[in-house]
Design an enzyme around this catalytic site. Structure first.
Site, PDB file in Angstrom:
ATOM      1  N   GLU A   1     -10.706  10.445  -2.875  1.00 13.06           N
ATOM      2  CA  GLU A   1      -9.333  10.146  -3.327  1.00 13.06           C
ATOM      3  C   GLU A   1      -9.002  11.068  -4.489  1.00 13.06           C
ATOM      4  O   GLU A   1      -9.726  11.115  -5.480  1.00 13.06           O
ATOM      5  CB  GLU A   1      -9.219   8.680  -3.740  1.00 13.06           C
ATOM      6  CG  GLU A   1      -7.989   8.324  -4.559  1.00 13.06           C
ATOM      7  CD  GLU A   1      -6.639   8.645  -3.888  1.00 13.06           C
ATOM      8  OE1 GLU A   1      -6.443   8.266  -2.728  1.00 13.06           O
ATOM      9  OE2 GLU A   1      -5.803   9.313  -4.549  1.00 13.06           O
TER      10      GLU A   1
ATOM     11  N   ARG B   1       1.979  -3.638  -4.661  1.00 12.60           N
ATOM     12  CA  ARG B   1       1.121  -2.680  -3.964  1.00 12.60           C
ATOM     13  C   ARG B   1      -0.215  -2.520  -4.691  1.00 12.60           C
ATOM     14  O   ARG B   1      -1.269  -2.390  -4.069  1.00 12.60           O
ATOM     15  CB  ARG B   1       1.825  -1.323  -3.840  1.00 12.60           C
ATOM     16  CG  ARG B   1       1.002  -0.270  -3.102  1.00 12.60           C
ATOM     17  CD  ARG B   1       1.760   1.057  -2.986  1.00 12.60           C
ATOM     18  NE  ARG B   1       0.937   2.071  -2.341  1.00 12.60           N
ATOM     19  CZ  ARG B   1       0.052   2.826  -2.964  1.00 12.60           C
ATOM     20  NH1 ARG B   1      -0.148   2.683  -4.268  1.00 12.60           N
ATOM     21  NH2 ARG B   1      -0.664   3.720  -2.303  1.00 12.60           N
TER      22      ARG B   1
ATOM     23  N   TYR C   1      12.494  -9.593  -4.604  1.00  9.17           N
ATOM     24  CA  TYR C   1      11.606 -10.729  -4.318  1.00  9.17           C
ATOM     25  C   TYR C   1      10.506 -10.771  -5.377  1.00  9.17           C
ATOM     26  O   TYR C   1      10.136  -9.735  -5.942  1.00  9.17           O
ATOM     27  CB  TYR C   1      11.008 -10.614  -2.906  1.00  9.17           C
ATOM     28  CG  TYR C   1      10.362  -9.293  -2.573  1.00  9.17           C
ATOM     29  CD1 TYR C   1       9.027  -9.024  -2.894  1.00  9.17           C
ATOM     30  CD2 TYR C   1      11.083  -8.286  -1.929  1.00  9.17           C
ATOM     31  CE1 TYR C   1       8.432  -7.807  -2.559  1.00  9.17           C
ATOM     32  CE2 TYR C   1      10.502  -7.076  -1.598  1.00  9.17           C
ATOM     33  CZ  TYR C   1       9.176  -6.844  -1.919  1.00  9.17           C
ATOM     34  OH  TYR C   1       8.601  -5.639  -1.606  1.00  9.17           O
TER      35      TYR C   1
ATOM     36  N   ASP D   1       0.706   6.690   6.825  1.00  8.95           N
ATOM     37  CA  ASP D   1       1.851   7.589   6.637  1.00  8.95           C
ATOM     38  C   ASP D   1       1.538   9.027   7.063  1.00  8.95           C
ATOM     39  O   ASP D   1       2.446   9.770   7.423  1.00  8.95           O
ATOM     40  CB  ASP D   1       2.284   7.607   5.165  1.00  8.95           C
ATOM     41  CG  ASP D   1       3.086   6.364   4.790  1.00  8.95           C
ATOM     42  OD1 ASP D   1       3.259   5.486   5.651  1.00  8.95           O
ATOM     43  OD2 ASP D   1       3.531   6.281   3.629  1.00  8.95           O
TER      44      ASP D   1
HETATM   45  C1  LIG Z   1       1.854   6.115  -5.737  1.00 11.31           C
HETATM   46  C2  LIG Z   1       2.453   5.451  -4.513  1.00 11.31           C
HETATM   47  C3  LIG Z   1       3.480   4.538  -4.683  1.00 11.31           C
HETATM   48  C4  LIG Z   1       4.048   3.910  -3.569  1.00 11.31           C
HETATM   49  N1  LIG Z   1       5.038   3.012  -3.771  1.00 11.31           N
HETATM   50  C5  LIG Z   1       5.556   2.352  -2.727  1.00 11.31           C
HETATM   51  C6  LIG Z   1       6.568   1.369  -2.922  1.00 11.31           C
HETATM   52  O1  LIG Z   1       6.983   1.121  -4.034  1.00 11.31           O
HETATM   53  N2  LIG Z   1       7.051   0.719  -1.841  1.00 11.31           N
HETATM   54  C7  LIG Z   1       6.608   1.010  -0.570  1.00 11.31           C
HETATM   55  O2  LIG Z   1       7.049   0.395   0.392  1.00 11.31           O
HETATM   56  N3  LIG Z   1       5.661   1.950  -0.356  1.00 11.31           N
HETATM   57  C8  LIG Z   1       5.125   2.621  -1.398  1.00 11.31           C
HETATM   58  N4  LIG Z   1       4.180   3.552  -1.176  1.00 11.31           N
HETATM   59  C9  LIG Z   1       3.837   3.882   0.210  1.00 11.31           C
HETATM   60  C10 LIG Z   1       3.017   2.850   0.896  1.00 11.31           C
HETATM   61  O3  LIG Z   1       1.924   2.522   0.087  1.00 11.31           O
HETATM   62  C11 LIG Z   1       2.596   3.481   2.205  1.00 11.31           C
HETATM   63  O4  LIG Z   1       3.738   3.695   3.013  1.00 11.31           O
HETATM   64  C12 LIG Z   1       1.709   2.629   3.053  1.00 11.31           C
HETATM   65  O5  LIG Z   1       0.920   1.767   2.301  1.00 11.31           O
HETATM   66  C13 LIG Z   1       0.832   3.499   3.956  1.00 11.31           C
HETATM   67  O6  LIG Z   1      -0.244   3.958   3.177  1.00 11.31           O
HETATM   68  P1  LIG Z   1      -1.135   5.211   3.420  1.00 11.31           P
HETATM   69  O7  LIG Z   1      -2.523   4.800   3.020  1.00 11.31           O
HETATM   70  O8  LIG Z   1      -0.957   5.765   4.775  1.00 11.31           O
HETATM   71  O9  LIG Z   1      -0.572   6.324   2.416  1.00 11.31           O
HETATM   72  P2  LIG Z   1      -0.442   6.321   0.833  1.00 11.31           P
HETATM   73  O10 LIG Z   1      -0.232   4.969   0.305  1.00 11.31           O
HETATM   74  O11 LIG Z   1       0.559   7.356   0.516  1.00 11.31           O
HETATM   75  O12 LIG Z   1      -1.885   6.826   0.336  1.00 11.31           O
HETATM   76  C14 LIG Z   1      -2.344   8.164   0.481  1.00 11.31           C
HETATM   77  C15 LIG Z   1      -3.457   8.407  -0.515  1.00 11.31           C
HETATM   78  O13 LIG Z   1      -4.057   9.674  -0.250  1.00 11.31           O
HETATM   79  C16 LIG Z   1      -4.291  10.357  -1.465  1.00 11.31           C
HETATM   80  N5  LIG Z   1      -4.370  11.796  -1.140  1.00 11.31           N
HETATM   81  C17 LIG Z   1      -3.340  12.604  -0.763  1.00 11.31           C
HETATM   82  N6  LIG Z   1      -3.813  13.840  -0.468  1.00 11.31           N
HETATM   83  C18 LIG Z   1      -5.165  13.802  -0.652  1.00 11.31           C
HETATM   84  C19 LIG Z   1      -6.220  14.754  -0.477  1.00 11.31           C
HETATM   85  N7  LIG Z   1      -5.989  16.002  -0.003  1.00 11.31           N
HETATM   86  N8  LIG Z   1      -7.486  14.383  -0.776  1.00 11.31           N
HETATM   87  C20 LIG Z   1      -7.756  13.118  -1.227  1.00 11.31           C
HETATM   88  N9  LIG Z   1      -6.796  12.181  -1.414  1.00 11.31           N
HETATM   89  C21 LIG Z   1      -5.529  12.508  -1.101  1.00 11.31           C
HETATM   90  C22 LIG Z   1      -3.127   9.931  -2.350  1.00 11.31           C
HETATM   91  O14 LIG Z   1      -3.423  10.089  -3.711  1.00 11.31           O
HETATM   92  C23 LIG Z   1      -2.969   8.456  -1.954  1.00 11.31           C
HETATM   93  O15 LIG Z   1      -3.785   7.608  -2.725  1.00 11.31           O
HETATM   94  C24 LIG Z   1       3.589   4.223  -2.261  1.00 11.31           C
HETATM   95  C25 LIG Z   1       2.558   5.154  -2.092  1.00 11.31           C
HETATM   96  C26 LIG Z   1       1.979   5.772  -3.200  1.00 11.31           C
HETATM   97  C27 LIG Z   1       0.862   6.781  -3.006  1.00 11.31           C
END
Ligand SMILES: Cc1cc2nc3c(=O)[nH]c(=O)nc-3n(C[C@H](O)[C@H](O)[C@H](O)COP(=O)(O)OP(=O)(O)OC[C@H]3O[C@@H](n4cnc5c(N)ncnc54)[C@H](O)[C@@H]3O)c2cc1C
Length: 397
Positions: free
Chosen positions: A34, A108, A220, A299
């Site tokens: 991460e 979150r 909420y 995502d």
């Molecule tokens: C800081 C933040 C705030 C958010 N706030 C909201 C919100 O308020 N409301 C909402 O609905 N959704 C929010 N989201 C998005 C929501 O969390 C996601 O849509 C959902 O949970 C899907 O998550 P994910 O694990 O696919 O991606 P994400 O939650 O985006 O997580 C991706 C992770 O990968 C890490 N990363 C990226 N590139 C690299 C790399 N090359 N090497 C290692 N690590 C890497 C990032 O730091 C992050 O921790 C937020 C996301 C983040 C990162």
């Protein structure tokens, strides 16, 4: 830690952490890299519907989260101009009974911390913070990834890798997809306030959705009811990537004039002095395809607009299916990954499309808005909810 059974996950968001738990449950060792130096408090509210909480129950995360989760009595859909309720969709016990799992409103950070605690306790998972996956190469028997931390670059050779690195996924790009997330001409503004500072109505365990012309508002309570999450979404041209641009209250209030917004909604929007804003993107719903022993979750695979509150839920569903596919095809992760991708395609596409449709319906104006309100009112809360049986009643088996 790399062994012939190790899977590398890039990213410890909701998708990466949940995938680590399902893969460890399937007998793999997992290394998560991460880039952030700490997990936890970034981000605001997240709603988790029964299709996702059911999986968290199986993983033993639900008990950890229950004290900070808020179970809404229902969703109150309101007209922005008059403030009157258009429909009330019951959630609470009715939904838990119908779908066998709760609907939760969460911070979150609480969700990420509960997952990270379970990861830390698991003997087969290692989480490296402040470590970025910089690059990778696929070869005949796996993947070699370059990881960068404060000591420099190191190499990790593993049989398989998962990109859980969010909407701006570098892993997706390196897999050959040069397309970019598509800006949908909306920005979301969020603020989190102590519940004690708010009027009683805003503290109640109800999700309030106010529908206005080219704008809507959702709020909420989260964190056991101690905080209230406020999100305002407006039609906009600002399209910078990221989750954390600070923004001025006055700029937001221009979208919520007193002529068009009921006093209760407008008063609430005036309370936070600063807001965090982010531009809303998704991708085409043609689906994604990994390559060799590399795939994507959350995502990175299928970013979506937040109008169905399913971004985190889809990442959790991905993790459940990926774990099941790789358990079945343990001798050949590549085959398991292709199976996972094909099993996810139709469902994720439908969720992306419905979220996009809501982005139009929520922001209607004039006669179209009147027709929408009449339709919602005559349908009533129960029928509005029943329209989402396909979404909430989903099970990984
Ligand atoms: C800081 C933040 C705030 C958010 N706030 C909201 C919100 O308020 N409301 C909402 O609905 N959704 C929010 N989201 C998005 C929501 O969390 C996601 O849509 C959902 O949970 C899907 O998550 P994910 O694990 O696919 O991606 P994400 O939650 O985006 O997580 C991706 C992770 O990968 C890490 N990363 C990226 N590139 C690299 C790399 N090359 N090497 C290692 N690590 C890497 C990032 O730091 C992050 O921790 C937020 C996301 C983040 C990162």
């Amino acid at each position: 830690m790399a062994s012939s059974r190790t899977i590398l996950i890039a990213g410890a968001g909701i998708g990466g952490l949940t995938s680590a738990l399902t893969l460890a449950g399937a007998g793999y060792r997992v290394l998560i890299a991460e880039q952030a130096a700490a997990l936890g408090d970034a981000g605001a509210g997240i709603q988790l519907s029964p299709n996702a909480t059911r999986i968290l129950q199986t993983l033993g995360i639900a008990e950890r989260l229950a004290p900070s989760a808020v179970v809404p009595e229902g969703l109150s859909i309101r007209s922005a101009r008059s403030g009157a309720e258009i429909a009330f969709m019951p959630i609470g016990q009715a939904m838990a009974f119908r779908y066998g799992a709760p609907y939760w409103m969460l911070h979150r950070g609480d969700l990420q911390t509960a997952l990270a605690d379970a990861v830390a306790e698991h003997p087969d998972i290692v989480l490296k913070l402040a470590t970025r996956v910089e690059d990778f190469a696929i070869h005949s028997n796996g993947v070699t990834a370059q990881l960068r931390d404060d000591r420099g670059i190191s190499e990790e050779r593993v049989p398989a890798m998962i990109g859980a690195d969010g909407i701006w996924s570098a892993i997706r790009l390196q897999l050959g997809d040069r397309s970019k997330p598509i800006f949908r001409h909306r920005t979301a503004w969020r603020a989190m306030l102590p519940a004690a500072a708010l009027p009683d109505e805003a503290r109640r365990p109800v999700t309030r959705l106010w529908l206005g012309r080219n704008a809507h508002l959702v709020h909420y309570p989260v964190r056991g009811g101690r905080l209230v999450n406020i999100v305002a979404i407006v039609r906009d041209r600002w399209d910078a990537p990221g989750w954390s641009a600070t923004a001025a209250r006055d700029e937001l209030l221009r979208h919520f004039s007193r002529e068009r917004w009921a006093k209760a909604a407008r008063d609430l929007l005036e309370l936070p002095e600063t807001w965090i804003k982010w531009a809303l993107f998704d991708r085409s719903d043609l689906g994604f395809r990994g390559h060799g022993p590399v795939t994507l979750v959350g995502d990175a695979a299928h970013p979506m607009l937040p109008f169905l509150a399913q971004g985190a839920a889809m990442a959790i569903e991905d993790a459940a299916i990926l774990g099941a596919c790789l358990a079945q095809d343990s001798a050949d992760p590549e085959q398991g990954m292709r199976r996972y991708e094909s099993m996810r395609r139709a469902r994720v596409r439908r969720v992306q499309q419905e979220a996009r449709a809501n982005s139009r319906v929520y922001h209607l104006a004039g006669l179209s808005a009147v027709a929408r309100n009449v339709a919602m009112r005559s349908m009533g809360g129960e029928r509005l909810r029943a329209r989402y049986d396909w979404l909430y009643d989903w099970r990984p088996d």
